[in-house]
Scaffold this active site. Structure first.
Site, PDB file in Angstrom:
ATOM      1  N   ASP A 123     -34.155  24.051 150.120  1.00  9.84           N
ATOM      2  CA  ASP A 123     -35.575  24.146 150.437  1.00  9.84           C
ATOM      3  C   ASP A 123     -36.217  24.983 149.337  1.00  9.84           C
ATOM      4  O   ASP A 123     -35.637  25.977 148.890  1.00  9.84           O
ATOM      5  CB  ASP A 123     -35.784  24.809 151.801  1.00  9.84           C
ATOM      6  N   ASP A 139     -34.614  23.734 161.971  1.00 10.76           N
ATOM      7  CA  ASP A 139     -35.958  24.330 162.023  1.00 10.76           C
ATOM      8  C   ASP A 139     -37.091  23.360 161.698  1.00 10.76           C
ATOM      9  O   ASP A 139     -38.237  23.597 162.064  1.00 10.76           O
ATOM     10  CB  ASP A 139     -36.044  25.526 161.076  1.00 10.76           C
ATOM     11  N   HIS A 140     -36.813  22.266 161.017  1.00 14.58           N
ATOM     12  CA  HIS A 140     -37.878  21.394 160.508  1.00 14.58           C
ATOM     13  C   HIS A 140     -38.328  20.312 161.488  1.00 14.58           C
ATOM     14  O   HIS A 140     -39.414  19.750 161.317  1.00 14.58           O
ATOM     15  CB  HIS A 140     -37.425  20.711 159.210  1.00 14.58           C
ATOM     16  N   SER A 169     -41.896  20.972 147.345  1.00  9.25           N
ATOM     17  CA  SER A 169     -40.640  21.245 148.036  1.00  9.25           C
ATOM     18  C   SER A 169     -39.446  20.709 147.264  1.00  9.25           C
ATOM     19  O   SER A 169     -39.562  19.768 146.480  1.00  9.25           O
ATOM     20  CB  SER A 169     -40.660  20.602 149.430  1.00  9.25           C
ATOM     21  N   ARG A 209     -48.005  26.818 151.593  1.00  7.14           N
ATOM     22  CA  ARG A 209     -48.324  25.594 150.842  1.00  7.14           C
ATOM     23  C   ARG A 209     -49.428  24.845 151.575  1.00  7.14           C
ATOM     24  O   ARG A 209     -49.478  24.829 152.799  1.00  7.14           O
ATOM     25  CB  ARG A 209     -47.057  24.743 150.716  1.00  7.14           C
ATOM     26  N   ARG A 216     -37.419  18.578 147.633  1.00  7.97           N
ATOM     27  CA  ARG A 216     -37.238  17.395 148.472  1.00  7.97           C
ATOM     28  C   ARG A 216     -36.447  16.343 147.728  1.00  7.97           C
ATOM     29  O   ARG A 216     -36.974  15.550 146.958  1.00  7.97           O
ATOM     30  CB  ARG A 216     -38.604  16.871 148.915  1.00  7.97           C
TER      31      ARG A 216
END
Length: 804
Positions: A198, A133-134, A688, A493, A690
C-alpha cells in the site's frame, strides 16, 4: 579484542562479548547492565552496519542511508558498483535489499498471495501479516457496516485466513484496524525495514522504520527470500525549527510541504526530517507526516528516534523495544569513533541532495484540494479562494480519522473543541463521520470517553477500516453522482471520484480539528481561528484552540478479543479456500515471455491527457471486490481516463472509427491478438501502490507505456508484470503520436538482452498517411528488471527459481 573483531562476530561469541559492555540509554544516563544479548533483528543490523562502515569509511550518512544500506544483501556489490567507489551512490546504485518483514492489506494481499502460491513454497522466507481493512463499506455505523462487510466479503476473508494458516502469516480479521495504524502499534521499531502493499506504508517512518510501499510482485520477491531491488534514492532533508502552536498540527506541515513540492517533487527521494523541531512532535504526529509523503511521490519518509518515540512504544506495551533500541545504539562496532555506534539519527555533517527549512512556530493550518493533494491553501486565504474559484460554500460532510489522522492526540484535540461546542449548545451542521484507525485506538477512546463525546454530538463512528478514505462509502445524505458538493476530510488523498465515486465531489484535506470545526459551521468559508458561530440562544461562540494528549495516561486498551491477531506456524495441510466457480478469486495463468525480437505491430489504444493516477487506471471503490479476479477487475481499466484527442472520459475509437469504452476496446484487441500501448503525460501512475494498474493492461495486451514521466511505484510495477515503461526523450513528441498509430520498438530487445544497457527508439507509422518517424525514448531498466521483462513477468522468473 579489537572493536572490529568484536563487530564481525555473531551468535554466541557476540552475546558473550556483549555481556561485558556497559550499555547506556540513548540520552546517555541510564545503564543496561542486565541486557545480555541483542535481539536477532538488531544483531543482523549491527553486522551489516559494520560492513557498511568498512566499505564507505568515514563517509557521513543520513539516517535513511544507515538503515537502507544496512539491509543490503551484498554491501560491496550494491554500494561500489558504478558509484565512483561509493562516492555517488544516490540515484545511481541499484540496491538489492533484504527487508525484515512484509505487511499486506486485504485488497492487495489477494493478488500477492495468488502469486506467492504459484511459487509452490511451504512458507514465507520472512515474517508477514495480512490486514482486512479495505473491503468494509462505511455507511450506517461500525457494527452494522462490519457485519455487512463480513457477509459480503466472506469468500475473500476465508481465502486470506486459510492462506495465513497455510503459510504461517499473521492474520488481522475485519474490524481489527487499518494496516498502517496496526503496523505502527505492533510491528514498527527503530531500524527495521519493511515492505507494505500500500502506498501509505511509509506511515511507520514516524517510528524510525524504513517502510516502502510496493506492488504484490515486489512483496512476493521478499516473501520467497529473493533480494528486492531499488534504485538508490536521493535524500531530501526537511529541517524543522520552532514548535507548533494553537490550531497548527503535524498534518499542516505535510499539507504545506505538498504545496511546496507538488505531487512529483519527492519522486526518487527519501524525505528525512531533522532539526530541533523534530523533538517537539509526537510519534503519531510524525507518522501522519510520513504517511502523506506518498502524496509528493517520495520513496518513503523517516524521522529520527526521539523521546516521543520511546513514549509511544511504552504506551503500546513494547517496553522491551525501548530497552533494545537503547542497547543497540550504545553497542560498539568497528573503530573507536562515533561511527562505531548506530544512532537512529543522521551523522553529524551528513549532506542532503536538497534541504528545506520550515519554522513550525510560523506554520498555520492549511487546506489542500480539490482533486489533488498538492493544491495547498493557507486557512487564512481559503475563504477568498473558495469564492474566487466558485467552489461550493456549503459543506456536505466532514470526515475525520483514517490511517492518517486517528491517533489519540488527534482525537483528543478534536474532543476539546467538540466539548466546547456542546457546552454552547451547538451541533454539527454537516454530516460528521469518525473512523478509528484500529481496535486499540477505538477501545482506548471508548474507555476514556472520547467516542461518547463524538456520538453525543451526532457523530457517526464507523468501523476500524479504511471506508470512505478509499472509496468504500455509501452516502446516506442523498448526494447522487453528478451533484457538485464539497466534503472536508482528514484523509491523505483526494483524487476526483475517490471517496464516493462521484466525480463532482470536491474533497478538501485538512487536520481533524479543522474538519470538525467546519462541520459545525456547515461551510467551507468558515475560519475557526477567526470566525464565530451563533449559538441557539443568540450568543457568539468562538472555538478555543484545540488541545489534546499525546497518548493515554495509562497504556492503550487492547480491545475486544475477537480482533486480536491470529498468529500460527505454517500448516502444510491447510487447504487454501478458492472455489473454481468464484467471481471474486481466480488462479493466475503465467504471461507469455517477451518475443525473441523487437516488438512490432503495436497500436496506440488511447492517448491520455492530464492526470492519470492508479485510481484512473484501476479504480477502487466497488471494484475492490474483484481484486483477486484479474479477468473481472480488468473491466475497469482506464475507465476514468481522458481521451486527449476528444476530451471524452472513458472513450476510445477502434481502427474502423467505432466508439467504445477504453476497457471494451482493450478487450476486443486482446481477442484479436492485437498488442497495444498507451501514450500519456506526466507522473503516470501517481497514487496508490496498486499493482492491478499494471496487471490489468498487461492482461489485456499492453506491451509498453509511453509517457512524459512515471510515478516510482507504478513504473516498477509495470516492469514486474512484463510491461516496458518508456519516457519521451523530447516531451513535444507527445503531440506527434495519436490513437491508432502503429508503433514498433528499435533497440528494445537488444537493451533487454544486455541487462538494461542500450538506447531505445520507437518507429511510429501514422494511421491513414503511412508517414514514418523515429521517437527517442528513455528507460530505467536494471539488469534484474530486464530479466523480469524477458521472462514475461517477475513471477515467471521467481516461480522458475523457486522450483529449482
Amino acid at each position: 579484542m579489537r572493536p572490529i573483531d568484536l563487530a564481525s562476530r555473531s551468535g554466541v561469541a557476540l552475546r558473550r562479548a556483549f555481556q561485558t559492555q556497559q550499555l547506556r540509554q540513548a540520552a546517555g544516563s541510564r545503564q543496561y547492565s542486565n541486557i545480555t544479548s541483542l535481539p536477532p533483528t538488531y544483531e543482523k543490523l549491527h553486522s551489516k552496519y559494520t560492513e557498511v562502515r568498512r566499505v564507505l569509511g568515514a563517509q557521513r550518512l543520513t539516517l535513511a542511508e544507515k538503515i537502507l544500506y544496512s539491509h543490503l544483501d551484498n554491501v560491496e556489490e550494491s554500494l561500489l558498483n558504478n558509484t565512483n567507489n561509493g562516492r555517488d551512490i544516490r540515484g545511481k546504485a541499484n540496491l538489492k535489499l533484504k527487508p525484515d518483514r512484509v505487511n499486506m492489506q486485504d485488497a492487495s494481499a489477494q493478488m500477492a498471495l495468488l502469486q506467492f502460491m504459484s511459487c509452490n513454497l511451504p512458507q514465507t522466507a520472512i515474517p508477514a501479516s495480512i490486514h482486512c481493512d479495505h473491503l468494509i463499506v462505511g455507511s450506517k455505523g461500525a457494527d452494522d457496516d462490519l457485519q455487512a462487510g463480513i457477509q459480503t466479503n466472506h469468500e475473500v476473508f476465508d481465502f486470506l485466513e486459510s492462506a495465513a494458516k497455510k503459510y504461517g502469516l499473521d492474520f488481522w480479521a475485519p474490524g481489527a484496524g487499518i494496516i498502517h495504524q496496526t503496523v505502527l502499534e505492533n510491528y514498527a521499531i527503530p531500524g527495521l525495514m519493511m515492505l507494505g502493499t500500500d502506498s501509505h506504508s511509509p506511515n511507520a517512518g514516524g517510528l524510525s522504520t524504513i517502510t516502502i510501499g510496493v506492488g504484490g510482485a515486489d512483496a512476493v520477491e521478499a516473501l520467497v527470500g529473493a533480494p528486492w531491488e531499488l534504485k538508490a534514492p536521493k535524500v531530501l532533508g526537511v529541517r524543522l525549527t520552532g514548535k507548533l502552536s494553537n490550531w497548527a498540527s503535524p498534518k499542516d506541515l505535510i499539507l504545506h510541504l505538498a504545496g511546496l513540492l507538488t505531487v512529483r517533487g519527492g519522486t526518487g527521494y527519501i524525505v528525512e526530517y531533522l532539526g530541533p523541531g523534530v523533538e517537539t512532535l509526537s510519534c503519531t504526529g510524525m507518522a501522519t507526516i510520513c504517511n502523506m509523503g506518498a502524496e509528493i511521490g517520495a520513496t518513503t519518509s523517516i524521522f529520527p528516534y526521539t523521546e516521543a518515540s520511546a513514549r509511544y512504544l511504552e504506551a503500546t506495551r513494547r517496553e522491551q523495544a525501548v530497552k533494545n533500541a537503547a542497547a543497540f545504539q550504545n553497542f560498539p562496532g568497528a573503530g573507536a569513533s562515533e561511527d562505531a555506534y548506530f544512532r537512529f539519527k543522521a551523522d553529524e555533517g551528513a549532506q542532503y541532495d536538497e534541504l528545506i527549512e520550515i519554522d513550525l512556530s510560523k506554520l498555520e493550518p492549511h487546506i489542500n484540494g480539490p482533486h489533488t493533494p498538492d493544491l495547498s491553501t493557507p486557512l487564512s486565504q481559503f475563504k477568498s479562494t473558495v469564492q474566487e474559484q466558485k467552489w461550493p460554500e456549503k459543506l456536505s460532510a466532514g470526515l475525520i480519522g483514517s490511517c492518517t489522522n486517528s491517533s489519540y492526540e488527534d482525537m483528543t484535540r478534536v474532543e476539546s473543541i467538540v466539548r466546547a461546542a456542546e457546552e454552547a449548545g451547538l451541533k454539527p451542521k454537516a454530516d460528521f463521520y469518525v473512523t478509528p484507525g484500529s481496535e486499540q485506538i477505538r477501545a482506548t477512546l471508548e474507555r476514556d470517553g472520547t467516542l461518547q463525546t463524538f456520538e453525543k454530538a451526532g457523530g457517526i463512528v464507523l468501523s476500524n477500516a479504511c471506508g470512505p478514505c478509499i472509496g468504500q462509502w455509501k452516502r446516506q445524505d442523498g448526494v447522487e453522482k453528478g451533484t457538485v458538493n464539497a466534503i472536508l476530510t482528514s484523509y491523505n488523498r483526494n483524487f476526483r471520484g475517490r471517496n464516493d465515486g462521484n466525480l463532482d465531489t470536491m474533497n478538501f484535506l485538512a487536520s481533524p480539528e479543522i474538519v470538525t470545526a467546519m462541520a459545525y459551521a456547515g461551510s467551507t468559508t468558515f475560519n475557526p481561528v477567526t470566525d464565530s458561530l451563533t449559538t441557539p440562544d443568540g450568543k457568539e461562540f468562538k472555538f478555543p484552540a484545540p488541545h489534546g494528549l499525546e497518548g493515554p495516561k495509562t497504556p492503550f486498551d487492547i480491545g475486544k478479543d475477537v480482533f486480536k491477531v491470529a498468529s500460527q506456524p505454517p500448516n502444510p495441510n491447510e487447504k487454501v479456500a478458492i472455489s473454481p466457480t468464484s467471481e471474486r478469486l481466480a488462479l493466475l495463468e503465467p504471461f507469455e515471455p517477451f518475443p525473441n525480437s523487437d516488438l512490432s505491430g503495436l497500436k496506440v489504444l488511447v492517448k491520455v491527457s492530464g492526470k492519470c493516477t492508479t485510481d484512473t487506471i484501476s479504480a477502487a471503490g466497488p471494484w475492490l471486490k474483484y481484486k483477486g479476479h484479474l479477468p473481472n477487475i480488468s473491466a475497469n481499466t482506464l475507465n476514468t481516463a481522458v481521451n486527449a484527442e476528444t476530451d471524452e472520459v472513458n472513450v476510445a475509437y477502434d481502427l474502423d472509427g467505432s466508439k467504445h469504452t477504453i476497457p471494451e476496446l482493450a478487450k476486443l484487441w486482446k481477442e484479436r491478438n492485437q498488442p497495444w500501448l498507451v501514450v500519456a503525460e506526466h507522473n503516470y501512475g501517481e497514487g496508490s501502490a496498486r499493482e492491478h494498474a499494471a496487471l490489468q493492461p498487461r492482461y489485456l495486451g499492453a506491451r509498453i507505456i509511453v509517457c512524459k514521466s512515471f510515478a516510482r511505484i507504478h513504473e516498477t510495477n509495470l516492469k514486474k508484470q512484463g510491461v516496458v515503461p518508456l519516457t519521451l526523450a523530447n516531451e513535444q513528441d507527445y503531440d506527434k503520436i495519436a490513437a491508432g498509430d502503429e508503433v514498433a520498438t528499435v533497440g528494445l530487445y537488444d537493451m533487454l538482452q544486455n541487462g538494461g544497457q542500450g538506447e531505445v527508439q520507437l518507429k511510429v507509422t501514422k494511421k491513414g498517411t503511412g508517414e514514418e518517424f523515429l521517437v527517442p525514448v528513455k528507460h530505467q531498466v536494471s539488469k534484474d528488471q530486464a530479466g523480469f521483462i524477458l521472462a514475461g513477468s517477475a513471477l515467471n522468473l521467481l516461480s522458475k527459481s523457486a522450483s529449482v
